[in-house]
Design a protein around this motif. Structure first.
Motif, PDB file in Angstrom:
ATOM      1  N   TRP A   1     -33.931  57.247  -2.013  1.00 15.82           N
ATOM      2  CA  TRP A   1     -35.228  57.008  -1.869  1.00 15.82           C
ATOM      3  C   TRP A   1     -35.743  58.365  -1.156  1.00 15.82           C
ATOM      4  O   TRP A   1     -36.744  59.008  -1.507  1.00 15.82           O
ATOM      5  CB  TRP A   1     -35.472  55.805  -1.083  1.00 15.82           C
ATOM      6  CG  TRP A   1     -37.139  55.450  -0.712  1.00 15.82           C
ATOM      7  CD1 TRP A   1     -37.605  55.356   0.459  1.00 15.82           C
ATOM      8  CD2 TRP A   1     -38.059  55.315  -1.572  1.00 15.82           C
ATOM      9  NE1 TRP A   1     -38.954  55.301   0.311  1.00 15.82           N
ATOM     10  CE2 TRP A   1     -39.069  55.121  -0.963  1.00 15.82           C
ATOM     11  CE3 TRP A   1     -38.233  55.252  -3.066  1.00 15.82           C
ATOM     12  CZ2 TRP A   1     -40.639  54.759  -1.568  1.00 15.82           C
ATOM     13  CZ3 TRP A   1     -39.231  55.078  -3.691  1.00 15.82           C
ATOM     14  CH2 TRP A   1     -40.305  54.890  -3.108  1.00 15.82           C
ATOM     15  N   SER A   2     -34.989  58.928  -0.098  1.00 19.71           N
ATOM     16  CA  SER A   2     -35.143  59.831   0.713  1.00 19.71           C
ATOM     17  C   SER A   2     -35.374  61.174  -0.468  1.00 19.71           C
ATOM     18  O   SER A   2     -36.188  62.093  -0.201  1.00 19.71           O
ATOM     19  CB  SER A   2     -34.142  60.098   1.626  1.00 19.71           C
ATOM     20  OG  SER A   2     -34.409  59.092   2.642  1.00 19.71           O
TER      21      SER A   2
ATOM     22  N   VAL B   1     -41.159  59.426  -8.671  1.00 16.79           N
ATOM     23  CA  VAL B   1     -40.080  58.360  -8.309  1.00 16.79           C
ATOM     24  C   VAL B   1     -39.747  57.491  -9.518  1.00 16.79           C
ATOM     25  O   VAL B   1     -40.936  56.865  -9.955  1.00 16.79           O
ATOM     26  CB  VAL B   1     -40.499  57.808  -6.795  1.00 16.79           C
ATOM     27  CG1 VAL B   1     -39.514  56.684  -6.590  1.00 16.79           C
ATOM     28  CG2 VAL B   1     -40.534  58.764  -5.727  1.00 16.79           C
TER      29      VAL B   1
ATOM     30  N   LEU C   1     -35.768  52.750  -9.043  1.00 15.65           N
ATOM     31  CA  LEU C   1     -35.474  53.030  -7.552  1.00 15.65           C
ATOM     32  C   LEU C   1     -36.330  52.258  -6.619  1.00 15.65           C
ATOM     33  O   LEU C   1     -36.109  51.636  -5.650  1.00 15.65           O
ATOM     34  CB  LEU C   1     -35.618  54.578  -7.377  1.00 15.65           C
ATOM     35  CG  LEU C   1     -35.251  55.004  -5.734  1.00 15.65           C
ATOM     36  CD1 LEU C   1     -33.861  54.779  -5.514  1.00 15.65           C
ATOM     37  CD2 LEU C   1     -35.351  56.723  -5.974  1.00 15.65           C
ATOM     38  N   LYS C   2     -37.713  52.122  -6.966  1.00 13.54           N
ATOM     39  CA  LYS C   2     -38.841  51.310  -6.315  1.00 13.54           C
ATOM     40  C   LYS C   2     -38.258  49.946  -6.283  1.00 13.54           C
ATOM     41  O   LYS C   2     -38.417  49.400  -5.185  1.00 13.54           O
ATOM     42  CB  LYS C   2     -40.035  51.504  -6.818  1.00 13.54           C
ATOM     43  CG  LYS C   2     -40.594  52.924  -6.302  1.00 13.54           C
ATOM     44  CD  LYS C   2     -42.346  53.070  -6.735  1.00 13.54           C
ATOM     45  CE  LYS C   2     -42.851  54.299  -6.555  1.00 13.54           C
ATOM     46  NZ  LYS C   2     -44.379  54.128  -6.999  1.00 13.54           N
TER      47      LYS C   2
ATOM     48  N   LEU D   1     -35.319  48.773  -3.722  1.00 12.35           N
ATOM     49  CA  LEU D   1     -35.529  49.078  -2.340  1.00 12.35           C
ATOM     50  C   LEU D   1     -35.695  47.480  -1.569  1.00 12.35           C
ATOM     51  O   LEU D   1     -35.011  47.501  -0.515  1.00 12.35           O
ATOM     52  CB  LEU D   1     -36.770  49.706  -1.837  1.00 12.35           C
ATOM     53  CG  LEU D   1     -36.501  51.235  -1.990  1.00 12.35           C
ATOM     54  CD1 LEU D   1     -37.889  52.173  -1.851  1.00 12.35           C
ATOM     55  CD2 LEU D   1     -35.438  51.837  -0.937  1.00 12.35           C
TER      56      LEU D   1
ATOM     57  N   GLN E   1     -39.380  49.658   4.511  1.00 21.45           N
ATOM     58  CA  GLN E   1     -39.776  50.522   3.193  1.00 21.45           C
ATOM     59  C   GLN E   1     -40.760  51.519   3.739  1.00 21.45           C
ATOM     60  O   GLN E   1     -40.720  52.860   3.450  1.00 21.45           O
ATOM     61  CB  GLN E   1     -40.243  49.859   1.990  1.00 21.45           C
ATOM     62  CG  GLN E   1     -38.960  48.984   1.354  1.00 21.45           C
ATOM     63  CD  GLN E   1     -39.567  48.258   0.320  1.00 21.45           C
ATOM     64  OE1 GLN E   1     -40.146  48.689  -1.004  1.00 21.45           O
ATOM     65  NE2 GLN E   1     -39.244  46.919   0.306  1.00 21.45           N
TER      66      GLN E   1
ATOM     67  N   ALA F   1     -40.319  55.487   4.212  1.00 21.15           N
ATOM     68  CA  ALA F   1     -41.275  56.569   3.746  1.00 21.15           C
ATOM     69  C   ALA F   1     -41.671  57.502   4.759  1.00 21.15           C
ATOM     70  O   ALA F   1     -42.043  58.540   4.736  1.00 21.15           O
ATOM     71  CB  ALA F   1     -42.329  55.816   2.687  1.00 21.15           C
TER      72      ALA F   1
END
Length: 147
Positions: free
Chosen positions: A91-92, A103, A107-108, A111, A120, A124
């Motif tokens: 995510w980073s 993105v 991937l979202k 999480l 989350q 961010a």
């Protein structure tokens, strides 16, 4: 000749506001170790030698080990990272590289398996503030220092 700008002296309110985000993250359920791992990886991507040095030392001081820090650049292949850490690192990297690639939806969607909604959001913010600190450190002329 290196030009150094005193960001905290010239813009104390902005500097304090960014430091406030860091302070808020300190009470996050993400944990100091995961946040510092994220800070280190983001700083590696951005090429901020000052921040890489700082966060590597922070992790070592809090009990992490050299092998993990040394393996962070290849975390996908290194077996020493948990699934939660891998999700945070993916995510980073995605958020840090958003200018060149948006993105991925998968991937979202991955999480929530590892992080609550609040985590989350905190993650961010951690990525965002570290990207900002990297830019401030680089713009200010801060450089790597041997300890």
């Amino acid at each position: 000749m290196t030009i150094q700008l005193n960001f905290s002296g010239l813009a104390p309110a902005a500097t304090q506001a960014m430091a406030g985000v860091n302070a808020a993250l300190d009470s996050s359920s993400l944990g100091k170790s995961l946040i510092d791992l994220v800070f280190l990886r983001v700083s590696q991507i951005n090429g901020c030698a000052f921040c890489v040095d700082k966060h590597a030392h922070d992790l070592l001081e809090h009990g992490d080990n050299f092998q993990r820090l040394n393996s962070l650049v290849c975390w996908r292949e290194a077996p020493c990272f948990s699934e939660r850490e891998r999700a945070a690192l993916a995510w980073s990297e995605a958020l840090t590289g958003i200018a060149s690639k948006h993105v991925d939806a998968d991937l979202k969607q991955a999480l929530p398996k590892h992080f609550t909604e609040k985590e989350q959001v905190d993650l961010a913010f951690a990525v965002g503030v570290m990207n900002a600190w990297n830019r401030v450190a680089i713009a200010s002329g801060k450089s790597f220092s041997m300890r």
